[in-house]
Write an enzyme that holds these catalytic residues in place. Structure first.
Site: not given
Ligand code: DGY
Length: 326
Positions: A152-154, A174-175, A233-235, A264, A282-283
């Site tokens: 995606g964008r990130i 996914r695609s 850096i996702a979730r 978390e 989570h920063i």
């Molecule tokens: C988001 O924007 O989803 C980040 O994980 C929160 O900083």
């Protein structure tokens, strides 16, 4: 005057903006326990959240609620089926954090690959008494292969930075992304398995959902190179943290950089015993400018969603815009 809940402390000037339009109930303290959150939401027309869980129970208990604006791009804290059923608009804050979050992905990846925090701990502990040819040997980043899961964008911002390091980029999503984006990023589409086998540095940038739960577990780690790094850096929940801990302990992979954790702000304490993992709370989006932009965008969404301000009725980031048409 409509009433809104600001569920977590945020920038005072953003609260002042909301006060121009609404009666504002601000939680200035710790994260509200879920029942207290629901109680304070009950008489509100809107809410400003940052990861607070909003589901069937909370929505059923807040009959006037029209908009919940999350200060995050990820909104897995919202049950969108319940939002639709109760005709409540959910909004998020995409785009404004792309570059900052991608920067941080690189910071974690490089710190893991080059053992930055591990060697700093060594120095701070007073253990450094000589230069040695084999101290803290890491793995190279330049000229290696970056594997991005989630383009995606990130993910794209992360991949774009790889050009400066002369890296090959492979990605799984996914695609497939548009051919012109693949061309711009010099990125090759790969199956997840192929990516895991070939990448020297794997970065995770997928949104969390039932489908993406444990995208990386023991079986996936087993496919990775022993010299590879993993950056999340996702979730929390995208990685099976227990499996990752075991793999890092057994040196199944070289190192990891982890910003998000299962459960978390709690996390598996076994992470702390490992040297080969860089751990941050989570920063990834945490710069002053970006967090301000996120807070202001969440406020824009709330103000417009509740029919106020210059974009009244047309919030910039509706997740379920169908609700607006009703
Ligand atoms: C988001 O924007 O989803 C980040 O994980 C929160 O900083």
């Amino acid at each position: 005057m409509k009433k809104v809940l600001v569920a977590r402390p945020t920038f005072p000037d953003v609260i002042e903006r909301l006060k121009q339009y609404f009666e504002v109930d601000v939680n200035e303290g710790e994260v509200l326990p879920q029942d207290e959150f629901a109680r304070r939401l009950a008489d509100k027309d809107g809410a400003f959240t940052a990861g607070d869980v909003v589901g069937e129970k909370e929505l059923a208990g807040a009959p006037n609620l029209k908009v919940v604006a999350n200060m995050a791009v990820g909104y897995n804290n919202f049950d969108m089926h319940a939002f639709d059923a109760h005709e409540v608009l959910g909004t998020n804050t995409p785009n404004v954090l792309n570059e900052t979050t991608a920067d941080f992905g690189w910071a974690l990846m490089m710190a893991a690959a080059r053992r930055v925090t591990e060697s700093e701990h060594f120095l701070r502990a007073g253990k450094w008494n000589k230069w040695s040819f084999d101290s803290f040997l890491g793995v190279d980043v330049y000229g290696s292969t970056l594997g991005v899961i989630g383009m995606g964008r990130i993910g794209q911002a992360l991949a774009r930075r790889a050009r400066g390091f002369d890296m090959r980029v492979i990605y799984h999503n996914r695609s497939r992304v548009a051919p012109e984006i693949e061309a711009e990023l010099n990125a090759e589409y790969a199956s997840k398995e192929d990516l895991l086998k070939r990448a020297d540095h794997v970065a995770l940038v997928v949104p969390y959902s039932k489908e993406s739960h444990h995208t990386i577990g023991a079986a996936e780690i087993a496919l990775m190179k022993r010299t590879a790094t993993l950056t999340n850096i996702a979730r929390g929940g995208i990685v099976d943290d227990a499996a990752l801990i075991e793999a890092l302990r057994d040196k199944r992979i070289a190192a990891a950089g982890i910003d998000v954790f299962e459960g978390e702000p709690n996390f598996n304490p076994d992470f702390l015993a490992l040297e080969n993992v860089v751990l941050t709370p989570h920063i990834a989006s945490a710069t002053e400018a970006t967090r301000r932009a996120m807070a202001n965008l969440a406020a824009d969404n709330l103000i417009a969603g509740l029919g106020e301000g210059p974009r009244a009725g047309n919030p910039p980031n509706a997740i379920n815009p169908g609700v607006l048409r009703k």
